[in-house]
Design an enzyme around this catalytic site. Structure first.
Site, PDB file in Angstrom:
ATOM      1  N   ASP A 154      32.920  26.746  -2.270  1.00 12.95           N
ATOM      2  CA  ASP A 154      32.594  27.302  -3.580  1.00 12.95           C
ATOM      3  C   ASP A 154      33.623  28.396  -3.924  1.00 12.95           C
ATOM      4  O   ASP A 154      34.821  28.176  -3.786  1.00 12.95           O
ATOM      5  CB  ASP A 154      31.151  27.812  -3.597  1.00 12.95           C
ATOM      6  N   HIS A 194      27.415  20.606  -1.261  1.00 13.54           N
ATOM      7  CA  HIS A 194      28.073  21.857  -1.592  1.00 13.54           C
ATOM      8  C   HIS A 194      27.864  22.944  -0.542  1.00 13.54           C
ATOM      9  O   HIS A 194      28.749  23.763  -0.305  1.00 13.54           O
ATOM     10  CB  HIS A 194      27.541  22.329  -2.945  1.00 13.54           C
ATOM     11  N   TYR A 223      32.370  34.807 -12.374  1.00 13.41           N
ATOM     12  CA  TYR A 223      32.632  33.731 -13.328  1.00 13.41           C
ATOM     13  C   TYR A 223      33.387  34.261 -14.542  1.00 13.41           C
ATOM     14  O   TYR A 223      34.274  33.583 -15.082  1.00 13.41           O
ATOM     15  CB  TYR A 223      31.315  33.081 -13.758  1.00 13.41           C
TER      16      TYR A 223
END
Length: 381
Positions: free
Chosen positions: A179, A358, A307
């Site tokens: 990630d 993930h 982000y």
């Protein structure tokens, strides 16, 4: 001294846990979704069930004890306190390995692989596969400090991690991540500051597919296109909210433990082996351990800001450092080797697992260990 390494012990005060209990007892839920699946988000019945267990059956002190069996430290880098675990192997020839988590994960993701990586002989493995582990919490995540200024994107974190490893006395090391941890690790490779000897990633972020992949895709590449297209149309909403308005999102996540839990656990269903609920692939206590690192540290907004910093224009600079990539079939992005080689110019290891997604270190730890060992086993410091 700002460069000092300070010992740290996780010790959550009881009033903080009492406050959580009160909030869980007073939780207000929305109406039931009008569908019979997860297509509109995490279902009401599941959230109510997990919230009830969190309130009546979950034990944070168990997690706290498990975490504190390992050495924890703090150090300030560029004005931000960085929390990290530093677990040295008993093997004299162990090699340093930096491991970085992402969102919505934490250091909890690595709990099942710490023992086998640091002391493989005690876990049925071989001494040659031993590593000294450095496992930091990303800035704004877990027990790390929260940046008060903008600029803490993956490039700044990669530089900070190199400083951290130098500060610990590791002038040569390997780096691994998934990630955001994969993004940071890839940038460590791209920056190539002279200390990292090789990287391994289990989220392979590359640029647009090359012409030969577009014109003559294999069956696997066609499936990769479909998977990522579905993510872009049905799964990227959380990222767009965190990219654009992390502060607004943060009010709900700071005030509601159920909201924070639901925001995280939905991803553990969607990004893992095709289970009907996260519990099909992960231990419920471990899932809540991970949620607790966000709740206890009020990290909903601060974690989302990564982000804002790095999601719009992801760093896809070429990497010439020795690289290993592992593809887990239920990952968000699953590029082919010939596609990945367009960015990773010195691809020395390529692995394709037959299950997992993930959160590989947490979902399929044995397969994750195999991939890490196969990758770094062929690299030299």
């Amino acid at each position: 001294m700002k460069e000092a390494i300070r010992d740290y012990k996780i010790d959550i005060q009881q009033p903080v846990l009492d406050d959580l209990q009160a909030r869980l007892a007073m939780a207000r839920f929305p109406e039931k979704e009008p569908v019979d699946d997860w297509s509109q988000g995490i279902p009401l019945a599941y959230v109510e069930d997990v919230a009830a267990y969190w309130r009546d059956g979950y034990d944070w002190r168990r997690c706290e004890t498990a975490l504190n069996q390992y050495p924890h430290h703090m150090t300030e880098i560029d004005g931000v306190d960085i929390h990290f675990m530093h677990i040295r192997s008993p093997e004299p020839d162990a090699r340093p390995l930096l491991m970085t988590h992402g969102w919505p994960g934490s250091i909890i993701e690595f709990m099942d692989v710490i023992g086998p990586l640091t002391d493989p002989a005690a876990h049925g493995g071989e001494a040659k596969d031993a590593y000294h582990l450095v496992i930091p919490s990303l800035p704004g995540y877990g027990f790390s400090g929260k940046p008060a200024k903008t600029g803490w994107g993956v490039e700044a974190i990669a530089k900070a991690w190199d400083i951290l490893m130098m500060r610990l006395g590791y002038d040569r090391y390997f780096a691994q991540g998934g990630d955001w941890g994969a993004m940071v690790t890839s940038v460590i490779g791209a920056q190539n500051l002279g200390h990292c000897a090789g990287i391994h990633i289990n989220l392979v972020v590359v640029g647009a597919p090359p012409e030969e992949v577009v014109k003559n895709p294999t069956v696997e590449e066609q499936e990769s296109f479909k998977r990522f297209a579905n993510y872009q149309t049905q799964g990227v909403g959380y990222a767009e909210i965190q990219r654009t308005k992390p502060q607004t999102l943060g009010y709900g996540l700071a005030d509601s433990p159920v909201g924070q839990m639901a925001w995280i656990l939905e991803k553990f269903q969607g990004w893992a082996e095709g289970g009907s609920a996260p519990d099909d692939n992960f231990d419920r206590d471990r899932l809540l351990d991970n949620v607790m690192l966000y709740w206890l540290n009020n990290a909903g907004a601060s974690s989302a800001r990564l982000y804002r910093e790095s999601f719009s224009n992801p760093n896809i600079e070429p990497v010439h450092m020795p690289t290993g990539c592992s593809i887990f079939p239920n990952e968000i992005m699953t590029p082919s080797r010939r596609w990945a080689e367009k960015r990773f110019k010195n691809l020395q290891y390529w692995g394709e697992a037959d299950k997992g997604g993930h959160f590989a270190a947490m979902e399929v730890p044995e397969l994750f260990l195999r991939e890490v060992r196969n990758c770094f086993g062929g690299m030299q410091l």
